[in-house]
Design an enzyme around this catalytic site. Structure first.
Site, PDB file in Angstrom:
ATOM      1  N   ASP A  12       0.840  -1.206   0.000  1.00  0.00           N
ATOM      2  CA  ASP A  12       0.000   0.000   0.000  1.00  0.00           C
ATOM      3  C   ASP A  12       0.871   1.251   0.000  1.00  0.00           C
ATOM      4  O   ASP A  12       2.010   1.226   0.461  1.00  0.00           O
ATOM      5  CB  ASP A  12      -0.915  -0.034   1.241  1.00  0.00           C
ATOM      6  CG  ASP A  12      -2.105   0.896   1.082  1.00  0.00           C
ATOM      7  OD1 ASP A  12      -2.356   1.388  -0.034  1.00  0.00           O
ATOM      8  OD2 ASP A  12      -2.788   1.143   2.106  1.00  0.00           O
ATOM      9  N   HIS A  29       2.462   3.682  -8.999  1.00  0.00           N
ATOM     10  CA  HIS A  29       2.183   2.268  -9.288  1.00  0.00           C
ATOM     11  C   HIS A  29       3.332   1.644 -10.078  1.00  0.00           C
ATOM     12  O   HIS A  29       3.711   0.500  -9.841  1.00  0.00           O
ATOM     13  CB  HIS A  29       0.871   2.117 -10.056  1.00  0.00           C
ATOM     14  CG  HIS A  29      -0.329   2.504  -9.243  1.00  0.00           C
ATOM     15  ND1 HIS A  29      -0.486   2.079  -7.947  1.00  0.00           N
ATOM     16  CD2 HIS A  29      -1.417   3.269  -9.529  1.00  0.00           C
ATOM     17  CE1 HIS A  29      -1.632   2.571  -7.474  1.00  0.00           C
ATOM     18  NE2 HIS A  29      -2.197   3.300  -8.418  1.00  0.00           N
ATOM     19  N   LEU A 123      10.743 -20.241  -4.563  1.00  0.00           N
ATOM     20  CA  LEU A 123       9.697 -19.485  -3.873  1.00  0.00           C
ATOM     21  C   LEU A 123       8.310 -19.765  -4.459  1.00  0.00           C
ATOM     22  O   LEU A 123       8.134 -19.798  -5.672  1.00  0.00           O
ATOM     23  CB  LEU A 123       9.994 -17.979  -3.985  1.00  0.00           C
ATOM     24  CG  LEU A 123       8.994 -17.039  -3.314  1.00  0.00           C
ATOM     25  CD1 LEU A 123       9.115 -17.125  -1.789  1.00  0.00           C
ATOM     26  CD2 LEU A 123       9.194 -15.593  -3.769  1.00  0.00           C
TER      27      LEU A 123
HETATM   28  C1  IPE Z   1      -5.644  -2.705  -0.455  1.00  0.00           C
HETATM   29  O1  IPE Z   1      -5.235  -1.394  -0.594  1.00  0.00           O
HETATM   30  C2  IPE Z   1      -5.625  -3.379  -1.785  1.00  0.00           C
HETATM   31  C3  IPE Z   1      -4.300  -3.559  -2.403  1.00  0.00           C
HETATM   32  C4  IPE Z   1      -3.166  -3.243  -1.852  1.00  0.00           C
HETATM   33  C5  IPE Z   1      -4.305  -4.156  -3.709  1.00  0.00           C
HETATM   34  P1  IPE Z   1      -6.265  -0.179  -0.754  1.00  0.00           P
HETATM   35  O2  IPE Z   1      -5.456   1.059  -0.734  1.00  0.00           O
HETATM   36  O3  IPE Z   1      -7.113  -0.395  -1.948  1.00  0.00           O
HETATM   37  O4  IPE Z   1      -7.163  -0.335   0.530  1.00  0.00           O
HETATM   38  P2  IPE Z   1      -8.047   0.716   1.317  1.00  0.00           P
HETATM   39  O5  IPE Z   1      -9.074   1.225   0.350  1.00  0.00           O
HETATM   40  O6  IPE Z   1      -7.125   1.804   1.768  1.00  0.00           O
HETATM   41  O7  IPE Z   1      -8.612  -0.045   2.462  1.00  0.00           O
HETATM   42  C1  IPE Z   2      -1.399   0.338  -3.399  1.00  0.00           C
HETATM   43  O1  IPE Z   2      -1.224   1.705  -3.419  1.00  0.00           O
HETATM   44  C2  IPE Z   2      -1.617  -0.249  -4.769  1.00  0.00           C
HETATM   45  C3  IPE Z   2      -2.988  -0.699  -5.044  1.00  0.00           C
HETATM   46  C4  IPE Z   2      -3.991  -0.619  -4.239  1.00  0.00           C
HETATM   47  C5  IPE Z   2      -3.225  -1.267  -6.339  1.00  0.00           C
HETATM   48  P1  IPE Z   2      -2.447   2.721  -3.375  1.00  0.00           P
HETATM   49  O2  IPE Z   2      -2.842   3.041  -4.781  1.00  0.00           O
HETATM   50  O3  IPE Z   2      -3.525   2.218  -2.532  1.00  0.00           O
HETATM   51  O4  IPE Z   2      -1.765   3.986  -2.737  1.00  0.00           O
HETATM   52  P2  IPE Z   2      -2.404   4.976  -1.660  1.00  0.00           P
HETATM   53  O5  IPE Z   2      -2.905   4.134  -0.548  1.00  0.00           O
HETATM   54  O6  IPE Z   2      -3.494   5.728  -2.352  1.00  0.00           O
HETATM   55  O7  IPE Z   2      -1.267   5.850  -1.263  1.00  0.00           O
HETATM   56 MG    MG Z   3      -4.071   2.435  -0.605  1.00  0.00          MG
END
Ligand code: IPE
Ligand code: IPE
Ligand code: MG
Length: 233
Positions: A12, A29, A123
């Protein structure tokens, strides 16, 4: 040091990482996806046998269309790279989640990758793609109900082990340690059944910055815990 057999990762913070640099979220990303291979290698070198990463949730479809499109492109490229790499690095790759909602080309790539790597002994790498734990449980219950209806299974035969075999994680041991980056302390619909007894490690580090040292910190935290599973040690 005791090394967890299975680590589940919630990657995240890509968006926030980019925002801090005045860059578009999609740049975050791209950086985040580059970090995955490095952490896979580090985990394996430390002795981790299973690593499961949350790449795209069933809820992530509600993001803006262009972000979903970028994520799908990155994931598709990632799978393509994996096909090239997997024999060299001896990694077994499996996808968990409902892949039927993905592009047909992506579904074919997934099948090719799983087939190609199924006998690899390094792995065990799981990518959660269009994954949501509740969705996984509902899909499992539906298949189980069909088997009951067809008399392949009786209601009395249903137990935790049998039910586990209907989940996408069939044959994969439960995670011992869950790591979530970027400071959020929630599960966001990740492996709810499987993580009944996982230790939880949360770090403020944003995913594109997550390093081998951060992984070591998480494993040290894991070692500081006494695992009891409801009993006494
Ligand atoms: C969880 O992250 C999903 C992934 C890392 C793929 P999100 O950023 O989407 O989750 P919330 O919305 O903060 O809970
Ligand atoms: C995690 O990073 C990647 C996915 C959920 C695909 P985020 O896109 O959730 O990044 P934040 O949480 O908005 O910083
Ligand atoms: Mg996120």
């Amino acid at each position: 040091m005791q090394i967890p057999e299975h680590i589940a990762l919630i990657l995240d913070g890509n968006g926030r990482w980019a925002k801090k640099r005045m860059m578009p979220r999609n740049y975050g990303h791209a950086q985040g996806s580059k970090n995955v291979e490095k952490i896979c290698r580090a985990a394996y070198n430390m002795g981790v046998k299973y690593l499961t990463v949350y790449a795209f949730s069933t809820e992530n479809w509600s993001r803006p269309e262009d972000e979903v499109e970028t994520l799908m492109k990155l994931l598709n490229n990632y799978l393509k790279d994996c096909i090239k790499q997997t024999t060299k690095n001896n990694m077994r790759v499996r996808i968990i989640g409902d892949i039927t909602r993905l592009d047909v080309s992506m579904q074919e790539r997934i099948k090719e990758l799983e087939e190609l790597s199924k006998n690899n002994t390094g792995l065990n790498f799981q990518v959660a793609l269009n994954y949501g734990s509740r969705d996984e449980i509902i899909r499992a219950v539906k298949r189980l109900a069909v088997d009951c209806e067809n008399k392949a299974l009786t209601i009395d035969e249903i137990d935790e082990k049998v039910f586990g075999n209907y989940l996408d994680t069939k044959d994969i041991p439960d995670p011992d340690l869950m790591i979530r980056t970027s400071g959020e302390q929630r599960l966001s619909n990740y492996l709810l059944w499987q993580m009944a007894y996982a230790e939880m490690y949360f770090t403020d580090t944003l995913w594109p910055d997550f390093s081998e040292k951060d992984l070591e910190d998480a494993i040290r935290y894991y070692n500081s815990k006494e695992r009891r599973f409801g009993g006494l040690r």
